[in-house]
Every structure is written in structure tokens, then in C-alpha cells.
Design an enzyme around this catalytic site. Sequence first.
Site, PDB file in Angstrom:
ATOM      1  N   GLU A 141      39.424  70.677  25.189  1.00 38.34           N
ATOM      2  CA  GLU A 141      38.738  69.850  24.203  1.00 38.34           C
ATOM      3  C   GLU A 141      39.701  68.875  23.528  1.00 38.34           C
ATOM      4  O   GLU A 141      40.625  69.299  22.829  1.00 38.34           O
ATOM      5  CB  GLU A 141      38.110  70.733  23.126  1.00 38.34           C
ATOM      6  CG  GLU A 141      37.452  69.947  21.993  1.00 38.34           C
ATOM      7  CD  GLU A 141      37.072  70.814  20.810  1.00 38.34           C
ATOM      8  OE1 GLU A 141      36.095  70.472  20.125  1.00 38.34           O
ATOM      9  OE2 GLU A 141      37.757  71.837  20.566  1.00 38.34           O
ATOM     10  N   GLU A 238      29.093  73.024  15.520  1.00 38.15           N
ATOM     11  CA  GLU A 238      30.383  73.262  14.883  1.00 38.15           C
ATOM     12  C   GLU A 238      30.508  72.355  13.656  1.00 38.15           C
ATOM     13  O   GLU A 238      31.267  71.379  13.652  1.00 38.15           O
ATOM     14  CB  GLU A 238      31.532  73.014  15.871  1.00 38.15           C
ATOM     15  CG  GLU A 238      32.843  73.594  15.360  1.00 38.15           C
ATOM     16  CD  GLU A 238      34.005  73.328  16.296  1.00 38.15           C
ATOM     17  OE1 GLU A 238      34.821  74.244  16.485  1.00 38.15           O
ATOM     18  OE2 GLU A 238      34.100  72.212  16.839  1.00 38.15           O
TER      19      GLU A 238
END
Length: 260
Positions: A141, A238
Site C-alpha cells: 500500500e 479506514e
Amino acid sequence: MPRFAANLSMMFTEHPFLDRFAAAAKAGFTAVEFLFPYDHPAEEVGKRLRDNGLTQALFNLPPGHWDAGEKGFAALPERFDDLKASLETALPYAKATGVKRLHLMAGIADRHDAKAVEAYYKSVAWAAEFFAPNGLDVVIEPINPRNVPGYFLNDFGFARDLIRELKIPNLKLQFDIYHCQIIHGDVTMRLREMMDITGHIQIASIPSRNEPDGEELNYPFLFKELDRLGYAGFVGCEYNPRSRTEDGLGWFAPYKGVKP
């Protein structure tokens, strides 16, 4: 319709961690993710999932000394032994939760340092090959430098090129829309370009990192775009709720109960 996973490290923090599974299920989520499970027995985490009918979408591999500022060590040449040990630590949790993808964190390092780049390639390949026999994907990521200054993997193009160069079937991109918008912008075109290598998506409002119900991006449009692109993975929530998690779930109402 997107399959949303509540991030239990950031959402439902009104409850102790192990009680957040029940809170997420009660709110209508059918899947969850979190940063790290390692403070709790793997069997207990798995039990909370099963008891609440939840699917584990994702969690991170051990990051090192998180409280001291470490954010993984895949790009740190001197920490390769720690990297290998972290994979062994995570495997029982993967088995207990039934998760299908794990996030490998890069660490704080200079992406223009040849030794760091070499170490990162080595670590990523090692991790993907370690987990492949267990049917697990490894995702990487890019993280924006505003939230994590000095993070090695801070460019979506670099991540894309690495994945396509290595050609390891279970190595995928974790496409966090919040980070992409801050680093590059042009989110929709990047989703279209990188959908074939994307294994997990995450969301939050920009710039506040709150509920995905306003500010810079039109999330209803992006959710429809994910459907149009045929994305079948999870969308991790998130974000930091503005107040009580349950009070900010108006955006989620049309998607409640979508099965994994």
C-alpha cells in the site's frame, strides 16, 4: 454493490477491541479489517469472527516497534530476519481468521536509496512466496507523506511497476483512495489503470479522514465505478468517525448486509 469491511482499529473504538466485532455486525457490516491482531490470541479473534458471522477482509503483518515509530521493515536491509520472523508470527492468525490477504508494510526508508529498493523487492517477493502455499495474497500500500513522513512506499506508480515487474500471482496492490488522492489526485483514472492488480481498496474522506460522505471526493460515484470495473474485493472503511461510530453511518445505509 461494494462489500464494505469495518476497520476495527479506527471504528467502534467506543468498545474494547474484542467487543468491536459484535458492534460491527450489529451495525450491518458482514466483514471487518484491522491493523494488528497480535495483542490477542489468534483463536479468540477467530471465535469473535465466527460468533458474529463476519469475514476477515485484511490485516497487517507485524510492523516492528509501532509505538516507537516503526512502520514495517520490508525496505530495511538490516531487518530481513525480522521480516521473515514476522511472516511466521502472522500465519497462525491468518489460519484462525480465514483471511485471504495480508498487508506488508515497507517501513521508513529513502525510496531513492538503491539498497532500500533492493531490500524491498527481496522482502516483497519472499513474503508473497511464503504465503502462496497457504492461499494468501500479499498486498502493498502506498501511504501519503503527510500522514507518515518518510514512508518508503509513497508512490502508486512505483507500486504498480514493482507488481507488474515481479509477476508474482499472489502479489497485489492495496489501493487506499484517501492516500491516492493526497499523493496524486486523479483517483478514477488510476483505479481504471490499476484495477487489474488491485486486491483491496480502502476509503475515507479527504482531507479529514472521516466518514466517506463529503469533502473532496464523490464516493457514491466511485462506488458505482468500482461496480462498473468489476471489482469483487472488499472496501475497507479506514476512517476516523467524527463522534460515535454508529452516529456517522448514514452513508452506509444503502449497503447494509451485503454478503461477502
